[in-house]
Design an enzyme around this catalytic site. Structure first.
Site, short mmCIF file in Angstrom:
data_model
loop_
_atom_site.label_atom_id
_atom_site.label_comp_id
_atom_site.label_asym_id
_atom_site.label_seq_id
_atom_site.Cartn_x
_atom_site.Cartn_y
_atom_site.Cartn_z
N GLY A 202 0.81 -1.21 0.00
CA GLY A 202 0.00 0.00 0.00
C GLY A 202 0.84 1.25 0.00
N ASN A 203 0.20 2.37 0.29
CA ASN A 203 0.90 3.65 0.33
C ASN A 203 0.31 4.52 1.44
OD1 ASN A 203 -1.33 5.33 -0.93
ND2 ASN A 203 -0.94 3.87 -2.59
#
Length: 410
Positions: A202-203
């Protein structure tokens, strides 16, 4: 918008409760300033619960914040409804011995009044003189209507209905409806690519900038489809209440692509703010992966489809597409990276922002530059994410006005 609603002491104050509710449902931040007499008709707790903000009538409350000046300065719009004969006279004379009076003197925002009183009071030369004075200062007047009044009387002096006041008030704000009639799609947040039932790639995107872009479009009259990827409910709270925003949730890059494509069928403008994962795991584990007996871990990744480039390739005439680019660069290098990406994607506008450990993500403010289809820097914006969102829409309006005005509803 930041809207101040002044309420003076007339029985029509009950209608203003509905007016405040309409403003809230339209996504505006509303602060109510009743006079002491107004509280005889509608109590303070009602105003606080409907506006979702604290309410006071006194200049002596919240003195440290200089509330009587702060509200006027912050306001994008001031509405006085009902505006009694007494309140209109005080406005004309510039009296400022209560919070409403001081706020009216401290604001440079458009002021809209909705008079309400008995016919004889409305027609009295003093009232008409005061109205002429206020109109001469640029105050906008809604009504009054001609109809039933209190005590069984009937005639001119009835306060206009909340919907009419709302429409006139929003029309008084320059540029407030410059996106009216447009269908807009906005993506927000960050996609997550599962590794196993527990872990994901993810980020750090919170989705705040994308949500502000969606809200800014809705406030300016557009109907918005917001595709949210892992955005907290608190961040989405205001958008979820806005009558012109429809929210669709997405998890992975592929899910976000499908949701955006579905929403974009009738879209006039697409703004891709979401941080979309470039890669996904080739084979997702059915069970939680164990580290026992392993010194390391290797993941096979495959590239996700380029959603933005595909939207550009498949767009219909008249559609405006805006991309976002987060780059670890500064100065001229940031501009050149942005130009290279804009050419690869083929978008009409590209918003480029410098990111780092303490920039871009998980912060209340943002800073970006906007490139047009000629790779010129058409705007540099720094401020709150709401300010950035409005600057972005200013650029979109300019592009649509220049390239295909038949699709731009100004």
């Amino acid at each position: 918008m930041f809207v101040v609603v002044g309420v003076s002491g007339g029985v029509a104050a009950y209608k203003s409760v509905h007016l405040v509710r309409l403003l809230i449902l339209a996504g505006h931040e509303v602060h109510v300033i009743p006079t002491q007499d107004a509280l005889r008709f509608v109590g303070l707790s009602t105003w606080e619960s409907i506006s979702r903000n604290p309410v006071t009538t006194s200049v002596h409350d919240d003195v440290a914040q200089v509330r009587h000046v702060a509200l006027g300065r912050a306001a994008d719009l001031v509405i006085v409804a009902p505006a009694t004969a007494n309140t209109l006279a005080r406005m004309a004379a510039g009296l400022a011995d209560n919070l409403l009076g001081t706020t009216l003197l401290a604001t440079s925002a458009p002021v809209v009044v909705a008079p309400a009183m008995h016919t004889e009071m409305w027609l009295h030369p003093a009232t008409q003189h005061n109205m002429a004075t206020l109109r001469g200062r640029g105050v906008h007047v809604v009504g009054p209507g001609d109809g039933p009044l209190t005590g069984g009387d009937s005639g001119p002096g009835r306060m206009s209905e909340p919907e009419e006041i709302l429409e006139a008030a929003l029309a008084a704000v320059p540029g407030d409806a410059d996106l009216a009639g447009l269908q807009v799609v906005v993506s927000a947040g960050g996609t997550r690519e599962p590794i196993d039932p527990v872990r994901f790639l993810g980020n750090r995107s919170s989705g705040r900038q994308g949500v502000e872009v969606a809200l800014a479009a809705a406030r300016r009259g557009a109907r918005v489809s917001l595709v949210a990827a892992h955005v907290d409910a608190q961040v989405l709270a205001e958008a979820s209440r806005h009558p012109r925003v429809q929210i669709t949730h997405a998890g992975t890059a592929m899910e976000l692509r499908d949701a955006v494509v579905a929403a974009a069928v009738d879209a006039d403008v697409i703004v891709m703010v979401a941080a979309v994962a470039d890669y996904r795991v080739l084979k997702i584990a059915d069970d939680k992966m164990s580290k026992q007996g392993q010194e390391g871990l290797t993941l096979d990744l495959i590239q996700n489809p380029d959603i933005l480039a595909a939207l550009v390739r498949e767009r219909r005439p008249g559609r405006t597409i805006v991309g976002f680019a987060a780059e670890s660069a500064t100065g001229d290098e940031l501009i050149e990276k942005g130009r290279a990406k804009r050419r690869r994607k083929g978008v009409d506008l590209l918003a480029v922002n410098e990111i780092g450990w303490d920039k871009g993500f998980e912060t209340p403010d943002n800073e970006l530059l906007i490139l047009n289809a000629s790779d010129d820097v058409v705007a540099r914006v720094q401020g709150s994410k709401r300010d950035v969102a409005n600057a972005l829409w200013d650029a979109v309006v300019a592009v649509r006005d220049h390239t295909h005005p038949e699709k731009h509803s100004l």
